[in-house]
Scaffold this motif. Structure first.
Motif, PDB file in Angstrom:
ATOM      1  N   PHE A   1     -47.490 -23.493  -1.753  1.00  0.00           N
ATOM      2  CA  PHE A   1     -46.569 -23.653  -2.871  1.00  0.00           C
ATOM      3  C   PHE A   1     -46.020 -22.271  -3.228  1.00  0.00           C
ATOM      4  O   PHE A   1     -46.500 -21.265  -2.738  1.00  0.00           O
ATOM      5  N   THR A   2     -45.001 -22.240  -4.084  1.00  0.00           N
ATOM      6  CA  THR A   2     -44.406 -20.984  -4.507  1.00  0.00           C
ATOM      7  C   THR A   2     -44.747 -20.747  -5.979  1.00  0.00           C
ATOM      8  O   THR A   2     -44.467 -21.602  -6.822  1.00  0.00           O
ATOM      9  N   ALA A   3     -45.354 -19.603  -6.260  1.00  0.00           N
ATOM     10  CA  ALA A   3     -45.721 -19.278  -7.637  1.00  0.00           C
ATOM     11  C   ALA A   3     -44.479 -18.827  -8.401  1.00  0.00           C
ATOM     12  O   ALA A   3     -43.681 -18.055  -7.888  1.00  0.00           O
TER      13      ALA A   3
ATOM     14  N   VAL B   1     -55.167 -11.634  -4.669  1.00  0.00           N
ATOM     15  CA  VAL B   1     -55.264 -12.886  -5.413  1.00  0.00           C
ATOM     16  C   VAL B   1     -54.739 -14.004  -4.527  1.00  0.00           C
ATOM     17  O   VAL B   1     -53.613 -13.930  -4.028  1.00  0.00           O
ATOM     18  N   TYR B   2     -55.570 -15.025  -4.322  1.00  0.00           N
ATOM     19  CA  TYR B   2     -55.176 -16.186  -3.525  1.00  0.00           C
ATOM     20  C   TYR B   2     -55.154 -17.406  -4.436  1.00  0.00           C
ATOM     21  O   TYR B   2     -56.154 -17.712  -5.082  1.00  0.00           O
ATOM     22  N   LEU B   3     -54.026 -18.082  -4.495  1.00  0.00           N
ATOM     23  CA  LEU B   3     -53.884 -19.294  -5.296  1.00  0.00           C
ATOM     24  C   LEU B   3     -53.740 -20.477  -4.361  1.00  0.00           C
ATOM     25  O   LEU B   3     -52.902 -20.464  -3.456  1.00  0.00           O
ATOM     26  N   LYS B   4     -54.568 -21.501  -4.565  1.00  0.00           N
ATOM     27  CA  LYS B   4     -54.547 -22.668  -3.683  1.00  0.00           C
ATOM     28  C   LYS B   4     -54.572 -23.939  -4.518  1.00  0.00           C
ATOM     29  O   LYS B   4     -55.145 -23.967  -5.597  1.00  0.00           O
ATOM     30  N   VAL B   5     -53.981 -24.986  -3.987  1.00  0.00           N
ATOM     31  CA  VAL B   5     -54.064 -26.312  -4.589  1.00  0.00           C
ATOM     32  C   VAL B   5     -54.861 -27.175  -3.634  1.00  0.00           C
ATOM     33  O   VAL B   5     -54.487 -27.349  -2.477  1.00  0.00           O
ATOM     34  N   GLU B   6     -55.975 -27.717  -4.127  1.00  0.00           N
ATOM     35  CA  GLU B   6     -56.827 -28.556  -3.301  1.00  0.00           C
ATOM     36  C   GLU B   6     -56.282 -29.986  -3.323  1.00  0.00           C
ATOM     37  O   GLU B   6     -55.898 -30.485  -4.378  1.00  0.00           O
TER      38      GLU B   6
ATOM     39  N   ARG C   1     -42.340 -16.977 -11.571  1.00  0.00           N
ATOM     40  CA  ARG C   1     -42.368 -15.596 -12.094  1.00  0.00           C
ATOM     41  C   ARG C   1     -43.344 -15.448 -13.262  1.00  0.00           C
ATOM     42  O   ARG C   1     -44.024 -14.439 -13.374  1.00  0.00           O
ATOM     43  N   LYS C   2     -43.413 -16.470 -14.145  1.00  0.00           N
ATOM     44  CA  LYS C   2     -44.318 -16.389 -15.297  1.00  0.00           C
ATOM     45  C   LYS C   2     -45.770 -16.287 -14.848  1.00  0.00           C
ATOM     46  O   LYS C   2     -46.551 -15.522 -15.413  1.00  0.00           O
ATOM     47  N   LEU C   3     -46.137 -17.058 -13.829  1.00  0.00           N
ATOM     48  CA  LEU C   3     -47.511 -17.023 -13.318  1.00  0.00           C
ATOM     49  C   LEU C   3     -47.816 -15.671 -12.695  1.00  0.00           C
ATOM     50  O   LEU C   3     -48.883 -15.097 -12.931  1.00  0.00           O
ATOM     51  N   VAL C   4     -46.897 -15.131 -11.926  1.00  0.00           N
ATOM     52  CA  VAL C   4     -47.082 -13.821 -11.289  1.00  0.00           C
ATOM     53  C   VAL C   4     -47.249 -12.733 -12.353  1.00  0.00           C
ATOM     54  O   VAL C   4     -48.144 -11.879 -12.259  1.00  0.00           O
ATOM     55  N   ASP C   5     -46.415 -12.761 -13.395  1.00  0.00           N
ATOM     56  CA  ASP C   5     -46.518 -11.771 -14.470  1.00  0.00           C
ATOM     57  C   ASP C   5     -47.833 -11.905 -15.228  1.00  0.00           C
ATOM     58  O   ASP C   5     -48.458 -10.907 -15.599  1.00  0.00           O
ATOM     59  N   PHE C   6     -48.269 -13.152 -15.460  1.00  0.00           N
ATOM     60  CA  PHE C   6     -49.537 -13.404 -16.145  1.00  0.00           C
ATOM     61  C   PHE C   6     -50.702 -12.806 -15.357  1.00  0.00           C
ATOM     62  O   PHE C   6     -51.564 -12.117 -15.912  1.00  0.00           O
ATOM     63  N   ILE C   7     -50.706 -13.034 -14.049  1.00  0.00           N
ATOM     64  CA  ILE C   7     -51.774 -12.513 -13.190  1.00  0.00           C
ATOM     65  C   ILE C   7     -51.750 -10.986 -13.186  1.00  0.00           C
ATOM     66  O   ILE C   7     -52.789 -10.343 -13.287  1.00  0.00           O
ATOM     67  N   GLN C   8     -50.575 -10.398 -13.107  1.00  0.00           N
ATOM     68  CA  GLN C   8     -50.456  -8.935 -13.095  1.00  0.00           C
ATOM     69  C   GLN C   8     -51.015  -8.339 -14.393  1.00  0.00           C
ATOM     70  O   GLN C   8     -51.740  -7.343 -14.364  1.00  0.00           O
ATOM     71  N   ARG C   9     -50.690  -8.949 -15.536  1.00  0.00           N
ATOM     72  CA  ARG C   9     -51.208  -8.458 -16.825  1.00  0.00           C
ATOM     73  C   ARG C   9     -52.726  -8.540 -16.871  1.00  0.00           C
ATOM     74  O   ARG C   9     -53.401  -7.608 -17.315  1.00  0.00           O
TER      75      ARG C   9
END
Length: 99
Positions: free
Chosen positions: A10-12, A39-44, A14-22
């Motif tokens: 999936f494609t993350a 950081v690895y984000l996965k959907v099971e 911008r809000k999620l990417v900024d949240f993770i960076q903070r």
């Protein structure tokens, strides 16, 4: 801190990417020798509601610290993972300080 993010299947947004960076930048206040983080984000693919997985590996001199959390949302998973990493980094800092 340099954070390498990968979202699997999936494609993350911008809000999620900024949240993770903070969240990852806050970790540097607890341990200042962090080199970078992955950081690895996965959907099971299950019918369970808690199917979002966040895996975070923090590279520090001499070792890596890895945490994997599974929750309803990526934000919740990253939040739990960073709080666990915070405790692990503080423990590492105390261990280094005593030697």
């Amino acid at each position: 801190m340099k954070v390498n993010m990968q979202s699997v299947n999936f494609t993350a947004d911008r809000k999620l990417v900024d949240f993770i960076q903070r969240k990852m930048d806050k970790l540097e206040t607890y341990y200042d020798k962090i080199i970078d983080a992955d950081v690895y984000l996965k959907v099971e693919n299950t019918s369970a509601k808690e199917n979002k997985i966040a895996e975070i590996r923090v590279n520090i001199p001499g070792d890596d610290v890895m945490v994997k959390k599974q929750c309803r949302t990526f934000e919740e998973a990253v939040d739990e993972a960073t709080s666990t990493l915070q405790r692990a980094l503080l423990k590492r800092k105390e261990k280094v300080r005593t030697h």
